[in-house]
Motif scaffolding. Sequence first.
Motif, PDB file in Angstrom:
ATOM      1  N   ASP A  18       0.875  -2.176  52.206  1.00 54.24           N
ATOM      2  CA  ASP A  18      -0.129  -1.407  52.265  1.00 54.24           C
ATOM      3  C   ASP A  18      -0.837  -2.453  51.648  1.00 54.24           C
ATOM      4  N   THR A  19      -2.085  -2.420  52.492  1.00 56.80           N
ATOM      5  CA  THR A  19      -3.333  -3.240  52.067  1.00 56.80           C
ATOM      6  C   THR A  19      -4.274  -2.877  50.318  1.00 56.80           C
ATOM      7  N   GLN A  20      -4.157  -1.180  49.754  1.00 59.18           N
ATOM      8  CA  GLN A  20      -5.139  -1.200  49.170  1.00 59.18           C
ATOM      9  C   GLN A  20      -3.955  -1.671  48.076  1.00 59.18           C
ATOM     10  N   PRO A  48      -9.188  -8.730  56.300  1.00 60.17           N
ATOM     11  CA  PRO A  48      -9.722  -9.113  55.088  1.00 60.17           C
ATOM     12  C   PRO A  48     -11.214  -9.630  54.420  1.00 60.17           C
ATOM     13  N   ILE A  71      -4.106 -12.226  50.327  1.00 59.09           N
ATOM     14  CA  ILE A  71      -4.215 -10.467  50.932  1.00 59.09           C
ATOM     15  C   ILE A  71      -3.273 -10.251  52.190  1.00 59.09           C
ATOM     16  N   ALA A  72      -3.276 -11.205  53.589  1.00 58.57           N
ATOM     17  CA  ALA A  72      -2.844 -10.678  54.647  1.00 58.57           C
ATOM     18  C   ALA A  72      -1.618 -10.587  54.323  1.00 58.57           C
ATOM     19  N   ARG A  78      -7.203  -9.971  62.424  1.00 54.50           N
ATOM     20  CA  ARG A  78      -7.147  -8.618  62.834  1.00 54.50           C
ATOM     21  C   ARG A  78      -6.412  -9.506  64.435  1.00 54.50           C
ATOM     22  N   LEU A  81      -4.593  -6.205  60.902  1.00 54.62           N
ATOM     23  CA  LEU A  81      -4.961  -5.199  59.592  1.00 54.62           C
ATOM     24  C   LEU A  81      -6.195  -5.273  59.102  1.00 54.62           C
ATOM     25  N   ALA A 140      -0.419  -7.617  52.046  1.00 54.77           N
ATOM     26  CA  ALA A 140      -0.348  -6.375  52.341  1.00 54.77           C
ATOM     27  C   ALA A 140       1.178  -6.592  53.213  1.00 54.77           C
ATOM     28  N   GLU A 141       1.513  -7.197  54.425  1.00 57.65           N
ATOM     29  CA  GLU A 141       2.068  -7.954  54.767  1.00 57.65           C
ATOM     30  C   GLU A 141       3.246  -6.921  53.980  1.00 57.65           C
TER      31      GLU A 141
END
Length: 323
Positions: free
Chosen positions: A110-112, A57, A101-102, A49, A54, A105-106
Motif C-alpha cells: 500500500d502506497t499510503q 513517487p 517509497i517504491a 511507474r 505504482l 509500497a511493494e
Amino acid sequence: MSFARPTFTCLGGGHGLYQTLTAARAAGAEDISAVVTVADDGGSSGRLRREIDLVPPGDLRMALAALTDDSVNGTVWRDTLQHRFGGHGAMAGHALGNLIIAGLAERLGDTQAALDQVAEWTGSAGRVIPVCPQPLDIEADVAGLDDDPRVLRSVRGQVAVATTPGEVRRVRLTPARPAASRDAVQAILDADIVTIGPGSWFSSVIPHLLVPEITDALNQTDAKVVVILNLSPEAGETHGFTTERHIHVFAQHAPALRVDTILVDNTVPATQGERENLRHAAEQLGAEVEFRSLREMGEDGVALNRHDPLKLAAAFKDLAQGE
C-alpha cells in the motif's frame, strides 16, 4: 473565525508544493496534510511507474522532504530522500527517496502505508497523501501544433503537456473522473486552511480539480480555501498567460468550485486596471484577491521566480486570524 494554530491541507505538486508546505510549517501549523498530484510520467518517477506500475513517487518524496523534522536527524533524512544517483548506469537519475517509497509500497502492499512509515521515520510535521490511490495520465488539447491555429491536437503525458511548444487550452485525466483517496477528502474536510498551488498550472494544480470528490470536498469544507497564483507564466504550458488568464483557466476546469481567497504577489499586476481585471476574474470563483509581497529575493537583492516561505507564512497567519 480565528485559528491560533491552524490545520493546513495543501494541494499541489513539485517545487510549488514544497514552498507551500515550508510556509505552512513557518506559520505554526498544528498539523499539515499534503495532497499530491499523481500524474508524473518523467524522470525517475516515470521509470519506476513503467517498470513496477505504482503511483509515481517523485512529488510525494518532495512533500515528505518538506515536512521532515528540523533536527539533525531530520536534516539527514531530508538529504537522503532528495539524494539523486549520478553516473550512467541503471541507477543514474533515480532519487533515493523514490526507491524507498517504491520498495516500501511493494513490501507493505500500500502506497499510503509506505508514506506514513517514511513520515514516522523522518519525524514529519504532517502527512503526505496521493490525491488518488492510482496513477493518472494527463491529456491536453493544444493549439499551435498545426499550420491552422484553430486546430487542436491531443498531447498526452505530464512531461509532454508541460513542455509543449503549443498553447494548452484544456486538460483532462485518464481515467476520467477518478476516485479520490478517502484520506485526501477527509484531510480537506478537517482543515482550517486549504491551499491550492502554486505550481505547474495544467499539470500540478488543475488535475486536483478534475477529481470530482476533491472539488466536492472543497465546496463542503468549512476551511478557508486559498488559491496561490504563480509568479509568472511557465515556458511551455502557460507561455504568454496573464495572471488574469490563470484564474479564468482555473474556473473553466472547475466552474462549480467556490474559493475564498486568491493570493497574488503585489508586483505581478503592474497597473490598477490589471488589478481590477483580476478582481472581476476572481468573482467567477466567489473569491477575493489579496495582493501581498510573496516573492523571494536573492542575496544580491534580485527578485527570484520563487515564493518566499516566510512571506507566504505571514499571509497564512493573517488569513488564519481573519485579517
